[in-house]
Design a protein around this motif. Structure first.
Motif, PDB file in Angstrom:
ATOM      1  N   ARG A  31       0.845  -1.193   0.000  1.00 18.25           N
ATOM      2  CA  ARG A  31       0.000   0.000   0.000  1.00 18.25           C
ATOM      3  C   ARG A  31       0.881   1.244   0.000  1.00 18.25           C
ATOM      4  O   ARG A  31       1.889   1.304   0.696  1.00 18.25           O
ATOM      5  N   VAL A  32       0.465   2.214  -0.792  1.00 12.71           N
ATOM      6  CA  VAL A  32       1.193   3.481  -0.826  1.00 12.71           C
ATOM      7  C   VAL A  32       0.184   4.608  -0.689  1.00 12.71           C
ATOM      8  O   VAL A  32      -0.964   4.480  -1.112  1.00 12.71           O
ATOM      9  N   VAL A  33       0.625   5.696  -0.065  1.00 12.78           N
ATOM     10  CA  VAL A  33      -0.217   6.885   0.021  1.00 12.78           C
ATOM     11  C   VAL A  33       0.206   7.822  -1.098  1.00 12.78           C
ATOM     12  O   VAL A  33       1.386   8.142  -1.227  1.00 12.78           O
ATOM     13  N   VAL A  34      -0.759   8.196  -1.935  1.00  6.12           N
ATOM     14  CA  VAL A  34      -0.438   9.010  -3.113  1.00  6.12           C
ATOM     15  C   VAL A  34      -1.400  10.191  -3.223  1.00  6.12           C
ATOM     16  O   VAL A  34      -2.542  10.108  -2.767  1.00  6.12           O
ATOM     17  N   PRO A  35      -0.927  11.291  -3.813  1.00  4.03           N
ATOM     18  CA  PRO A  35      -1.833  12.423  -4.029  1.00  4.03           C
ATOM     19  C   PRO A  35      -2.752  12.148  -5.210  1.00  4.03           C
ATOM     20  O   PRO A  35      -2.336  11.564  -6.214  1.00  4.03           O
ATOM     21  N   LEU A  36      -4.017  12.556  -5.048  1.00  2.00           N
ATOM     22  CA  LEU A  36      -4.976  12.418  -6.145  1.00  2.00           C
ATOM     23  C   LEU A  36      -5.813  13.691  -6.110  1.00  2.00           C
ATOM     24  O   LEU A  36      -6.595  13.880  -5.186  1.00  2.00           O
ATOM     25  N   GLY A  37      -5.622  14.540  -7.074  1.00  5.33           N
ATOM     26  CA  GLY A  37      -6.251  15.851  -7.001  1.00  5.33           C
ATOM     27  C   GLY A  37      -5.745  16.542  -5.755  1.00  5.33           C
ATOM     28  O   GLY A  37      -4.541  16.580  -5.499  1.00  5.33           O
ATOM     29  N   SER A  38      -6.662  17.027  -4.927  1.00  2.00           N
ATOM     30  CA  SER A  38      -6.231  17.726  -3.720  1.00  2.00           C
ATOM     31  C   SER A  38      -6.191  16.793  -2.508  1.00  2.00           C
ATOM     32  O   SER A  38      -5.917  17.227  -1.405  1.00  2.00           O
ATOM     33  N   ARG A  39      -6.517  15.500  -2.734  1.00  3.38           N
ATOM     34  CA  ARG A  39      -6.572  14.586  -1.586  1.00  3.38           C
ATOM     35  C   ARG A  39      -5.367  13.663  -1.566  1.00  3.38           C
ATOM     36  O   ARG A  39      -4.614  13.578  -2.527  1.00  3.38           O
ATOM     37  N   LEU A  40      -5.251  12.918  -0.457  1.00  2.16           N
ATOM     38  CA  LEU A  40      -4.319  11.799  -0.413  1.00  2.16           C
ATOM     39  C   LEU A  40      -5.150  10.533  -0.328  1.00  2.16           C
ATOM     40  O   LEU A  40      -6.128  10.481   0.415  1.00  2.16           O
ATOM     41  N   VAL A  41      -4.788   9.518  -1.090  1.00  2.00           N
ATOM     42  CA  VAL A  41      -5.522   8.246  -1.014  1.00  2.00           C
ATOM     43  C   VAL A  41      -4.525   7.105  -0.881  1.00  2.00           C
ATOM     44  O   VAL A  41      -3.351   7.244  -1.225  1.00  2.00           O
ATOM     45  N   THR A  42      -5.020   5.985  -0.369  1.00  2.00           N
ATOM     46  CA  THR A  42      -4.194   4.790  -0.289  1.00  2.00           C
ATOM     47  C   THR A  42      -4.444   3.956  -1.532  1.00  2.00           C
ATOM     48  O   THR A  42      -5.594   3.687  -1.878  1.00  2.00           O
TER      49      THR A  42
END
Ligand code: ADP
Ligand code: ZN
Length: 743
Positions: A31-42
């Protein structure tokens, strides 16, 4: 280094991210935490990109950085990641939403930390009083929470409340007002709790029948080869397939490999899991959606840690994080519940075949009434065909009587629900203190309300169906079975104002009322989706029936599947015709399967069984052949029809549905897609577009086309490209590869 990541967002394809130098390279499946638009998602790492340019022509500079890597090793086993990728591609779904199916529930948000305890809410006396005095606004979240808690004596986990749509703010508000209290509970809940009564334990030293032994030897040979094999275990109802599943599983464990056992219905997991527990001790896990998030989370991690030899579960358990599955069993493989009717629209049976193939394992498809597809593969030699033609201990199949309801109506008027034969049959079984099942595959009390003056019906405001009446007397409501809209039944016709409304048609609630009226002394209960909404209600109904506390159990197809109730000697089918009228190419197949399966519930113990089937079409081949339990004849007859009409298994099928605010817009947009598909794949045949049988659903109009052909991959690519050329339609288009139903 660049990686491709699946993020849990519908419709999104894999996304590319840069792994900064100071972060170590994550494993596939981590699992990685990545930016997506203005959010962070796993997200889940799906692959490492070897080329320099990022694959998409993106320069590394344009690619965003991975923020954090959550796991040192794969969180999801890499082969399950690959399986999810295959599934996404085959079913034309998003990679992220498909990988969701392989994740335990708690990892689905950004908070990936494992939890140690869960918070359980219980209603206080003040809460009960407030509910009784209606201090909370009806329909508010707070009201709903109190209502749920009022019927849960030991309380509910707040995660369960959240799963029912009740946010923590509402829950916190109730606690503040003293209407509920909290306590903390340890995890590792045991989903078997309360399930033991529902099981029929397998006795390990029971002698197998000759047929069972021969089948087991054949199948063990496949397991021992440690190579991929697909086998169809085609055994009549009551032929003892479960015993074969168990013994074959023991052989697989002896090889040091695991077993995934899929069942079509949550209701069947306790019985099967208990049987497996008797053989495997506590190295058995359950995976299905009715477990609380916490329970599923615990079970998922036990599987992932390889503390488990057998996973028993419904559809999504095909993605269980087992590292070395040697055997995947799909019981009742023909069952429609293996097909997910939302994206990703996968059929777990077919995914199971692919998973076994990749794992060099055996996939065993079991059924008394195989799907036409699987039987076709067995006939062509693609699948090994293993047949059990006898019931165990030579118990005969139930004797079937067909009642022509046209004669009943002629004799006793059009309101008859229970024919004279079925009435006599029930009376006889009650006198003998035996049990009966009564099937009607339609919920509710009456199927429609119509006006005697203008002949209008009360229709759903959102869907092109009429509303179904639930309940009797003052609590009557008319409800849509598709969008769930519900209104009180009006006293006058909403179309012409006349006070002459009448109910027509009947569902399980009406049958229940009729049986109670005919046999006031009998203990009667109903099992359908309405009756088992409350958690635990289903298990409790089934175990009461098994314990002999219920004489007559009335229900929908939920009572027809798989259950082994040795004291049932009579099965009544109130109307065999419910499915036959549907504009669906599987209508006959489904009717045949349902009737054969439900008749197979009778006479599984020492007493002889009988089935009484009421119908308006006694000469229809699926009814005739189900009565004779003649599968090969049904297959031959149905295959002719499929060949003549170009339906599976003769051809591959993709159903494309376009939704729009008006029918003309839907038809217009669909025509464009249909023309493009025909242009892109000249071998495929495109039927339509035409208004879908359910032309309006949840407020939207639906146009449909069927793409038929023998080259599924080309067909799928043509459909995907046709939609991609029209990006504005992407969100309004549904692509269903290998559809189960085309309504
Ligand atoms: P199926 O799944 O094929 O419909 P089950 O596996 O439920 O059938 O078996 C039907 C019944 O027969 C069950 O009660 C089971 O315990 C019993 N049974 C199975 N095999 C044997 C056997 N070899 N001897 C005696 N009873 C058996
Ligand atoms: Zn509706």
């Amino acid at each position: 280094m660049l990686i491709r990541v699946a993020v849990p967002v519908p419709l999104l394809d894999l996304l590319t991210y840069q792994v900064p130098e100071n972060i170590g390279a994550p494993a596939v499946g981590a699992r990685v935490v990545v930016p997506l638009g203005s959010r962070l998602v796993t997200g889940i790492v799906v692959e490492e990109i070897k080329t320099d340019d990022g694959g998409d022509g993106l320069t590394p500079a344009a690619v965003k950085n991975v923020q954090r890597v959550l796991d040192d090793e794969a969180f999801i086993p890499p082969d399950v990641v690959d399986l999810a990728r295959w599934t996404a591609e085959y079913y034309a779904a998003g990679a992220g939403e498909t990988i969701l199916a392989a994740l335990p529930p708690k990892t689905r948000g950004i908070r990936a930390d494992a939890h140690k305890t869960h918070r359980v809410a219980t209603i206080t006396e003040a809460g009960v009083a407030s509910l009784a005095n209606a201090h909370t606004r009806p329909k508010s979240r707070a009201h709903e929470a109190l209502r749920l808690l009022a019927v849960a004596p030991s309380g509910l986990a707040t995660s369960d409340l959240a799963a029912s749509g009740i946010q923590s703010a509402a829950v916190a508000g109730l606690a503040k007002r003293g209407l509920i209290t909290f306590r903390h509970e340890r995890l590792t809940r045991d989903p078997f709790e309360g399930a033991s009564a529902a099981g029929t334990a397998a006795s390990n030293d029971r002698a197998l029948t000759d047929e069972q032994s021969r089948s087991l030897i054949r199948l063990s040979g496949l397991v021992e080869s440690r190579a991929f094999h697909a086998a169809l275990l085609h055994g009549v109802t009551g032929s003892g397939k479960t015993e074969i599943y168990l013994r074959l599983s023991l052989a697989v464990r002896a090889q040091g490999r695991g077993v995934i056992m899929l069942v079509p219905e949550i209701a069947l997991t306790p019985a099967i899991a208990t049987a497996f527990r008797a053989a495997f001790g506590d190295r058995v896990a359950i995976q299905h959606s009715a477990l609380s998030d916490g329970e599923r989370h615990d079970q998922w991690h036990r599987i992932r840690r390889s503390d488990i030899d057998v996973v028993v579960g419904t559809r999504s358990a095909v993605f269980a994080p087992m590292t070395n599955p040697g055997l995947i069993i799909v019981d009742e493989e023909h069952d429609g519940s293996y097909k997910q009717e939302e994206s990703p629209r996968y059929n777990a049976r077919d995914v199971a075949v692919v998973r076994a193939q990749r794992a060099c394992g055996v996939v065993l498809l079991g059924s008394a009434t195989p799907s036409l597809e699987s039987y076709h593969h067995a006939m062509s030699g693609k699948y090994v065909h293993v047949a059990l033609e006898q019931r165990v201990l030579a118990r005969p199949l139930a004797a079937v009587t067909v009642v022509d309801m046209r004669e009943e109506y002629a004799a006793n008027g059009p309101d008859v629900v229970i024919s004279r034969s079925l009435h006599a049959g029930l009376a006889a079984r009650l006198a003998l203190q035996e049990q009966a099942l009564v099937l009607l595959n339609r919920r509710g009390f009456a199927t429609s309300v119509f006006c005697r003056q203008c002949a209008g019906t009360i229709d759903c405001p959102n869907c092109s169906v009429s509303l179904v009446v639930h309940g009797e007397g003052r609590s009557r409501r008319a409800r849509c079975h598709y969008c769930n809209v519900s209104v009180p039944v009006p006293a006058t016709c909403p179309k012409c104002g006349a006070p002459y409304l009448e109910q027509a048609g009947f569902g399980t609630q009406r049958v229940e009322a009729e049986v109670k009226r005919c046999f006031p002394e009998a203990r009667v209960a109903r099992l359908d989706r309405d009756a088992v909404r409350r958690k635990g209600a289903l298990a409790s109904l089934l175990s009461r029936f098994r314990a002999g506390e219920i004489d007559v159990l009335i229900g929908t197809q939920m009572i027809a599947k798989g259950h082994d109730f040795p004291r049932v000697t009579l099965v009544g089918v109130v109307s065999a015709d419910v499915g036959l009228g549907m504009a669906d190419f599987r209508a006959s197949e489904r009717t045949f399967q349902l009737l054969t399966q439900v008749a197979g519930r009778a006479g599984r113990g020492e007493q002889l069984g009988e089935a009484i089937i009421q119908t308006l079409y006694p000469e229809h081949y699926s009814i005739q052949l189900a009565c004779r339990q003649d599968y090969p004849a049904f297959y031959a007859r149905e295959l002719q029809f499929r060949k003549a009409m170009h339906y599976p298994p003769q051809v591959a099928l993709i159903n494309v549905i376009v939704r729009a605010p008006s029918l003309s817009a839907a038809m217009h947009d669909a025509s464009g897609i249909a023309a493009a598909i025909a242009r892109l794949d000249s071998h495929a045949r495109v039927l339509g577009p035409a208004p879908a049988p359910l032309a309006r659903l949840r407020g939207q109009y639906r146009a449909q086309m069927l793409v038929k052909g023998t080259r599924r991959r080309q067909m799928r690519e043509a459909v995907l490209r046709a939609v991609a050329e029209r990006p504005q339609l992407a969100r309004r288009t549904t692509i269903d590869v290998d559809p189960f139903s085309v309504l």
